[in-house]
Design a protein around this motif. Structure first.
Motif, PDB file in Angstrom:
ATOM      1  N   ALA A  35     -43.518 -25.952 -15.342  1.00 33.54           N
ATOM      2  CA  ALA A  35     -44.797 -25.726 -16.034  1.00 33.54           C
ATOM      3  C   ALA A  35     -45.944 -26.524 -15.429  1.00 33.54           C
ATOM      4  O   ALA A  35     -47.107 -26.300 -15.784  1.00 33.54           O
ATOM      5  N   VAL A  36     -45.654 -27.438 -14.532  1.00 34.60           N
ATOM      6  CA  VAL A  36     -46.694 -28.272 -13.920  1.00 34.60           C
ATOM      7  C   VAL A  36     -46.713 -28.019 -12.420  1.00 34.60           C
ATOM      8  O   VAL A  36     -45.744 -28.303 -11.719  1.00 34.60           O
ATOM      9  N   LEU A  37     -47.815 -27.477 -11.933  1.00 37.40           N
ATOM     10  CA  LEU A  37     -47.948 -27.127 -10.522  1.00 37.40           C
ATOM     11  C   LEU A  37     -48.920 -28.085  -9.845  1.00 37.40           C
ATOM     12  O   LEU A  37     -50.016 -28.334 -10.361  1.00 37.40           O
ATOM     13  N   THR A  38     -48.503 -28.592  -8.690  1.00 35.06           N
ATOM     14  CA  THR A  38     -49.376 -29.536  -7.976  1.00 35.06           C
ATOM     15  C   THR A  38     -49.562 -29.188  -6.503  1.00 35.06           C
ATOM     16  O   THR A  38     -50.352 -29.847  -5.821  1.00 35.06           O
ATOM     17  N   ASP A  39     -48.851 -28.184  -6.010  1.00 32.68           N
ATOM     18  CA  ASP A  39     -49.014 -27.793  -4.605  1.00 32.68           C
ATOM     19  C   ASP A  39     -50.474 -27.395  -4.367  1.00 32.68           C
ATOM     20  O   ASP A  39     -51.003 -26.517  -5.061  1.00 32.68           O
ATOM     21  N   PRO A  40     -51.161 -28.010  -3.403  1.00 32.81           N
ATOM     22  CA  PRO A  40     -52.593 -27.732  -3.210  1.00 32.81           C
ATOM     23  C   PRO A  40     -52.921 -26.264  -2.976  1.00 32.81           C
ATOM     24  O   PRO A  40     -53.959 -25.777  -3.444  1.00 32.81           O
ATOM     25  N   ASP A  41     -52.069 -25.573  -2.236  1.00 33.35           N
ATOM     26  CA  ASP A  41     -52.335 -24.149  -1.993  1.00 33.35           C
ATOM     27  C   ASP A  41     -52.245 -23.344  -3.281  1.00 33.35           C
ATOM     28  O   ASP A  41     -52.999 -22.389  -3.486  1.00 33.35           O
ATOM     29  N   VAL A  42     -51.334 -23.739  -4.165  1.00 33.63           N
ATOM     30  CA  VAL A  42     -51.177 -23.037  -5.437  1.00 33.63           C
ATOM     31  C   VAL A  42     -52.315 -23.388  -6.391  1.00 33.63           C
ATOM     32  O   VAL A  42     -52.941 -22.504  -6.997  1.00 33.63           O
ATOM     33  N   THR A  43     -52.609 -24.671  -6.509  1.00 35.18           N
ATOM     34  CA  THR A  43     -53.659 -25.069  -7.455  1.00 35.18           C
ATOM     35  C   THR A  43     -55.019 -24.513  -7.044  1.00 35.18           C
ATOM     36  O   THR A  43     -55.848 -24.179  -7.894  1.00 35.18           O
ATOM     37  N   ALA A  44     -55.249 -24.382  -5.733  1.00 33.50           N
ATOM     38  CA  ALA A  44     -56.527 -23.822  -5.255  1.00 33.50           C
ATOM     39  C   ALA A  44     -56.720 -22.391  -5.729  1.00 33.50           C
ATOM     40  O   ALA A  44     -57.856 -21.948  -5.959  1.00 33.50           O
ATOM     41  N   SER A  45     -55.636 -21.669  -5.914  1.00 38.80           N
ATOM     42  CA  SER A  45     -55.741 -20.271  -6.342  1.00 38.80           C
ATOM     43  C   SER A  45     -56.174 -20.146  -7.799  1.00 38.80           C
ATOM     44  O   SER A  45     -56.528 -19.058  -8.251  1.00 38.80           O
ATOM     45  N   TYR A  46     -56.155 -21.246  -8.538  1.00 36.63           N
ATOM     46  CA  TYR A  46     -56.590 -21.247  -9.937  1.00 36.63           C
ATOM     47  C   TYR A  46     -58.023 -21.763 -10.102  1.00 36.63           C
ATOM     48  O   TYR A  46     -58.489 -21.938 -11.221  1.00 36.63           O
ATOM     49  N   ALA A  47     -58.702 -22.009  -9.011  1.00 35.76           N
ATOM     50  CA  ALA A  47     -60.001 -22.694  -9.084  1.00 35.76           C
ATOM     51  C   ALA A  47     -61.145 -21.797  -9.542  1.00 35.76           C
ATOM     52  O   ALA A  47     -62.129 -22.292 -10.088  1.00 35.76           O
ATOM     53  N   HIS A  48     -61.028 -20.477  -9.336  1.00 34.35           N
ATOM     54  CA  HIS A  48     -62.177 -19.597  -9.564  1.00 34.35           C
ATOM     55  C   HIS A  48     -61.831 -18.431 -10.489  1.00 34.35           C
ATOM     56  O   HIS A  48     -60.693 -17.968 -10.516  1.00 34.35           O
ATOM     57  N   ASP A  49     -62.846 -17.967 -11.206  1.00 35.13           N
ATOM     58  CA  ASP A  49     -62.749 -16.632 -11.789  1.00 35.13           C
ATOM     59  C   ASP A  49     -63.420 -15.664 -10.817  1.00 35.13           C
ATOM     60  O   ASP A  49     -63.481 -15.941  -9.615  1.00 35.13           O
TER      61      ASP A  49
END
Length: 456
Positions: free
Chosen positions: A17-31
């Protein structure tokens, strides 16, 4: 700080439930909004239970870490964009329909339920959940509540706010607040439910909603009317409303939008038209209602009126309207989608003004609209790789919002404020309105941890 944060989050959450991979977290940055800044989240959290959401908020409150609630990130104002070092709280895994009650005509759902999934589920019980944003196949109920979204059928059935009876909300410090009711009536205390609807996650995190349902209406039929000018089409909208007709939808597509849809989907819409008006009725005798509205369109100067003969033709026309924003994005690769709403009587003035703005800034601006509500979507098409064109796009967007306010309208009818329209909110609210907004925010989120930098 980040390591401590992640460790504390994982102490009360499953590992996955906790994601920290930079490539993954970057995909959640924008609408899906343009021109809206976003920071890098420290972690993305995907809870499945109310208790897990409470753990996230308590941890964030203790460590003074901002939290950005998110749904499917189909928004168009930057409201779901992350801030630097925040927790991106994605609620998409909380996707259970907890109850559908045909007697009380309510559904109880978690925030990650997709709009279309709910609509189909209640239809199996002979019921209807009317709010239907264009992104209904992917947007979530929590996101719809956060932005107080509308849809094609709002002219007859209203918008999301009118269907939210009660909420469970996790506050900034992790406490659970229950608002509203599940009864047909209820006026006990302040209407806290409406306070959270449209607050864009800045006051609390919605974890459960009680939604009102309607009986399933008869299948609607659609009429398409062609006009030689947008002014004539808007005149038809006024005539239809003044005559007392209540269509289940009343939508407008200008010439630019019609051509964009044809270019993308080859739907064979009439490209010679300056405006295409779609009207639909889901009454017991929709053909009779369409005939009456067709007559009003002809009186307003329609050059062609074609009623659909069956459900298949009706669905084809509605699909064309739903494709409008996607088709306009394909014109230049990037769009800024406005959602200025004006009184119906000023609709023609707004469309004429958008034409002038498009010419002034040398840009392609298509307009599709929930015409029955005066809610328009002027869509600026531009090449984001061209700095000058991007600048002109932003300036034209602001000019359209200014025009909307001049005409007695609002800067946002259904997409919300987010980041994109923050600077304009104060102009619409006035100083006293801004002061009250800040007081409410301070009362519920005194540390300014919930979606900071949005709305206010």
């Amino acid at each position: 700080m980040s390591r401590t944060l992640v460790e504390e989050l994982r102490a009360g959450l499953p590992e996955e439930a906790v994601l920290t991979d930079p490539d993954v977290t970057a995909s959640y940055a924008h609408d899906m909004a343009s021109f809206c800044e976003a920071g890098t989240p420290a972690a993305v959290v995907l809870p499945r239970t109310v208790e897990q959401v409470q753990h996230v908020l308590r941890t964030a409150h203790r460590l003074r870490v901002p939290v950005v609630p998110q749904g499917a990130r189909t928004g168009l104002s930057g409201a779901a964009n992350t801030t630097e070092g925040c927790i991106a709280l994605s609620l998409t895994r909380m996707d259970r329909i907890l109850e559908i009650n045909p007697v009380d005509r309510v559904a109880v759902v978690e925030p990650g339920v997709v709009n279309a999934v709910l609509s189909r589920a209640v239809a199996e019980h002979g019921l209807y959940y009317p709010p239907d944003p264009s992104s209904w196949e992917s947007c979530t109920i929590g996101g719809n509540i956060g932005t107080a979204s509308g849809g094609l059928c709002c002219v007859k059935y209203g918008v999301t706010a009118e269907y939210v009876l009660g909420l469970d909300v996790v506050l900034a410090d992790g406490r659970l607040l229950t608002t509203g009711r599940r009864t047909a009536k209820g006026v006990a205390g302040y209407d806290l439910t409406r306070l959270f609807v449209g607050s864009e996650g800045s006051l609390g995190v919605v974890v459960r909603a009680v939604l009102a349902l309607k009986p399933q209406p008869p299948q609607q039929l659609v009429l398409a009317a062609e006009f030689a000018s947008t002014a004539a089409a808007c005149d038809a909208v006024c005539r239809i409303t003044e005559a007392g007709h209540v269509p289940s939808l009343l939508e407008l597509m200008d010439r630019t939008t019609v051509r964009a849809v044809n270019a993308m989907a080859r739907m064979g819409l009439p490209e010679s038209t300056e405006a295409l008006l779609l009207a639909a009725f889901d009454t017991p005798d929709p053909a009779a209602d369409l005939a009456a509205v067709g007559g009003l369109c002809e009186a307003a100067g329609a050059t062609g009126v074609v009623p659909a003969e069956d459900r298949a033709e009706s669905e084809l026309l509605l699909q064309a309207r739903r494709l409008s924003l996607t088709a306009l994005e394909a014109v230049k690769g990037t769009t800024m989608i406005d959602d200025v709403c004006v009184p119906r009587s000023r609709l023609a003035d707004l469309l004429a003004g958008v034409d002038r703005i498009a010419a002034e800034y040398d840009l392609t601006i298509g307009v599709c609209a929930h015409a029955g509500d005066g809610n328009t979507h002027p869509t600026v098409c531009f090449d984001a790789a061209d700095p000058d064109e991007a600048r002109r796009a932003r300036e034209s967007f602001d000019a359209i919002m200014a025009l909307g306010l001049e005409l007695g309208g609002t800067i946002t009818g259904e997409h919300g404020v987010g980041v994109l329209k923050k600077d304009w909110l104060a102009r619409e609210l006035g100083p006293v309105g801004v002061e009250i907004h800040h007081a409410v925010k301070s009362a519920l989120d005194p540390l300014n941890l919930l979606n900071p930098g949005k709305v206010l």
